[in-house]
Structure formats: C-alpha cells, structure tokens
Motif scaffolding. Structure first.
Motif, PDB file in Angstrom:
ATOM      1  N   ASN A  43      17.003 -10.828 105.845  1.00 57.61           N
ATOM      2  CA  ASN A  43      17.639 -12.084 105.410  1.00 57.61           C
ATOM      3  C   ASN A  43      18.540 -11.767 104.214  1.00 57.61           C
ATOM      4  OD1 ASN A  43      18.340 -14.441 104.241  1.00 57.61           O
ATOM      5  ND2 ASN A  43      16.278 -15.305 104.142  1.00 57.61           N
ATOM      6  N   HIS A  44      19.858 -11.638 104.485  1.00 64.34           N
ATOM      7  CA  HIS A  44      20.744 -11.154 103.401  1.00 64.34           C
ATOM      8  C   HIS A  44      20.854 -12.180 102.268  1.00 64.34           C
ATOM      9  CE1 HIS A  44      23.871 -13.731 105.057  1.00 64.34           C
ATOM     10  NE2 HIS A  44      23.639 -13.193 106.246  1.00 64.34           N
ATOM     11  N   VAL A  53      26.368  -3.834 101.477  1.00 56.13           N
ATOM     12  CA  VAL A  53      26.070  -2.397 101.619  1.00 56.13           C
ATOM     13  C   VAL A  53      25.897  -1.999 103.087  1.00 56.13           C
ATOM     14  CG1 VAL A  53      24.311  -0.632 101.082  1.00 56.13           C
ATOM     15  CG2 VAL A  53      25.035  -2.279  99.331  1.00 56.13           C
ATOM     16  N   ILE A  54      25.190  -2.845 103.866  1.00 58.64           N
ATOM     17  CA  ILE A  54      24.823  -2.480 105.242  1.00 58.64           C
ATOM     18  C   ILE A  54      25.796  -3.135 106.217  1.00 58.64           C
ATOM     19  CG2 ILE A  54      23.000  -2.631 106.984  1.00 58.64           C
ATOM     20  CD1 ILE A  54      22.447  -0.673 104.631  1.00 58.64           C
ATOM     21  N   LYS A  55      26.679  -2.278 106.798  1.00 57.38           N
ATOM     22  CA  LYS A  55      27.765  -2.799 107.648  1.00 57.38           C
ATOM     23  C   LYS A  55      27.255  -3.213 109.027  1.00 57.38           C
ATOM     24  CE  LYS A  55      30.576  -2.105 104.312  1.00 57.38           C
ATOM     25  NZ  LYS A  55      30.707  -3.296 103.409  1.00 57.38           N
ATOM     26  N   LYS A  56      26.225  -2.514 109.521  1.00 53.56           N
ATOM     27  CA  LYS A  56      25.729  -2.825 110.880  1.00 53.56           C
ATOM     28  C   LYS A  56      24.221  -3.044 110.823  1.00 53.56           C
ATOM     29  CE  LYS A  56      27.295   0.206 113.912  1.00 53.56           C
ATOM     30  NZ  LYS A  56      27.970   1.318 114.638  1.00 53.56           N
ATOM     31  N   PRO A  57      23.801  -4.251 110.444  1.00 53.55           N
ATOM     32  CA  PRO A  57      22.356  -4.545 110.392  1.00 53.55           C
ATOM     33  C   PRO A  57      21.734  -4.392 111.779  1.00 53.55           C
ATOM     34  CG  PRO A  57      23.646  -6.314 109.390  1.00 53.55           C
ATOM     35  CD  PRO A  57      24.614  -5.417 110.091  1.00 53.55           C
ATOM     36  N   LEU A  84      19.814   3.321 113.930  1.00 58.67           N
ATOM     37  CA  LEU A  84      20.557   2.476 112.971  1.00 58.67           C
ATOM     38  C   LEU A  84      19.576   1.739 112.040  1.00 58.67           C
ATOM     39  CD1 LEU A  84      23.277   1.349 112.065  1.00 58.67           C
ATOM     40  CD2 LEU A  84      23.177  -0.273 113.984  1.00 58.67           C
ATOM     41  N   VAL A  85      18.448   1.294 112.593  1.00 59.41           N
ATOM     42  CA  VAL A  85      17.425   0.644 111.767  1.00 59.41           C
ATOM     43  C   VAL A  85      16.993   1.580 110.634  1.00 59.41           C
ATOM     44  CG1 VAL A  85      15.075  -0.307 111.753  1.00 59.41           C
ATOM     45  CG2 VAL A  85      16.607  -0.782 113.688  1.00 59.41           C
ATOM     46  N   GLU A  90      17.219   3.846 104.971  1.00 57.15           N
ATOM     47  CA  GLU A  90      17.391   4.950 104.006  1.00 57.15           C
ATOM     48  C   GLU A  90      18.547   4.673 103.066  1.00 57.15           C
ATOM     49  OE1 GLU A  90      15.860   8.508 106.980  1.00 57.15           O
ATOM     50  OE2 GLU A  90      17.144   9.015 105.274  1.00 57.15           O
ATOM     51  N   ARG A  91      19.581   3.996 103.567  1.00 58.38           N
ATOM     52  CA  ARG A  91      20.746   3.715 102.715  1.00 58.38           C
ATOM     53  C   ARG A  91      20.386   2.702 101.627  1.00 58.38           C
ATOM     54  NH1 ARG A  91      25.076   3.225 106.368  1.00 58.38           N
ATOM     55  NH2 ARG A  91      24.992   5.480 106.203  1.00 58.38           N
ATOM     56  N   PHE A  92      19.581   1.718 101.962  1.00 57.56           N
ATOM     57  CA  PHE A  92      19.359   0.604 101.024  1.00 57.56           C
ATOM     58  C   PHE A  92      18.109   0.783 100.170  1.00 57.56           C
ATOM     59  CE2 PHE A  92      20.772  -3.538  99.755  1.00 57.56           C
ATOM     60  CZ  PHE A  92      19.640  -4.159  99.260  1.00 57.56           C
ATOM     61  N   ASN A  93      17.124   1.484 100.675  1.00 59.45           N
ATOM     62  CA  ASN A  93      15.832   1.568  99.993  1.00 59.45           C
ATOM     63  C   ASN A  93      15.584   2.958  99.408  1.00 59.45           C
ATOM     64  OD1 ASN A  93      14.594  -1.139 100.868  1.00 59.45           O
ATOM     65  ND2 ASN A  93      15.365  -0.267 102.775  1.00 59.45           N
TER      66      ASN A  93
END
Ligand SMILES: Cc1ncccc1N[C@@H](C)c1cnc2ccsc2c1
Length: 119
Positions: A43-44, A53-57, A84-85, A90-93
């Motif tokens: 939930n952005h 930050v995350i282009k393809k949720p 992708l999940v 890894e990119r956000f956390n």
C-alpha cells in the motif's frame, strides 16, 4: 480399435507450458511462513517513498490474478514476476530488517524449488 494411437491434446499434457508447475510453485510461495510481506500489493499510501522507488510493484496476489487470467505464457514469464517481488524487496528494504530477511528466505526457497522441479 485396440492399439489405435490416441491423439495427443493439451489436456493430456496437463503441464502445458509449465502452467501446472506455476500453480504448484505459487501455492507453495503463498503457504510459506515468510510470505506475509508479499501476499498483497504494498500500500504505497502507507509506505512513504515506495511508489517513487519501485517502478514495477509485484506481489503474490497479483501473480495469482495473472495466472488465473492466463496472462503467463510459460514458466519463464511467471518466474520473471516472482523474481520482481524479490528484487523490489531487496531494493526497498535493508537486508537486516524483518521484511528484508523474509525476502531473502523466500528467494532462496523459490530458487531451490523451481530448480528441483525443472530437473
Ligand atoms: C514487501 C514490502 N516491501 C516494502 C514495504 C512493505 C512491504 N510489504 C507490505 C505488505 C507491508 C506493509 N506494511 C507493513 C508494516 C509492517 S510489515 C509490513 C509489510
């Protein structure tokens, strides 16, 4: 006529394009104890910065929806979305966070399972 060769149809090869394998793998991902951060779309509104930050949720419920709607051509296109999940995670956390650690555990579980199934 006995011995007549039965025409091979898709329903005979129930793993057409590996879709039965996709269904099995997704059921295992959804049931995994570390799946909780990935079961529904992030939930952005509740997670500042996520949308930027995350282009393809991607998440397991969206993958379930796409599988149900026949949107995966084969196992490869399914694996792209599952990865992708984990890439988003890894990119956000931080690696050293509850969600980051859950992502690493889920990714190694998935890698092990699909390589086992494809052997
Ligand atoms: C996979 C992911 N990456 C970054 C942020 C969130 C999430 N997951 C969502 C469901 C989520 C959203 N909010 C919370 C609050 C505590 S755990 C948790 C999990």
């Amino acid at each position: 006529v006995s011995g007549a060769k039965k025409a091979k149809t898709d329903k005979d090869d129930n793993n057409t394009n590996g879709l039965a394998t996709c269904r099995m793998l997704l059921a295992e991902l959804e049931a995994h104890q570390d799946a909780w951060p990935f079961l529904t779309p992030v939930n952005h509104k509740a997670v500042p910065g996520y949308r930027k930050v995350i282009k393809k949720p991607m998440d397991f419920s969206t993958i379930r929806e796409k599988l149900t709607n026949n949107q995966y051509l084969n196992l490869e296109t399914f694996i792209v979305d599952v990865n992708l999940v984990f890439e988003n995670c890894e990119r956000f956390n931080e690696d050293d966070s509850e969600i980051g650690r859950a992502g690493h555990r889920m990714r190694s579980f998935f890698d092990k399972r699909w390589t086992e199934l494809l052997k």
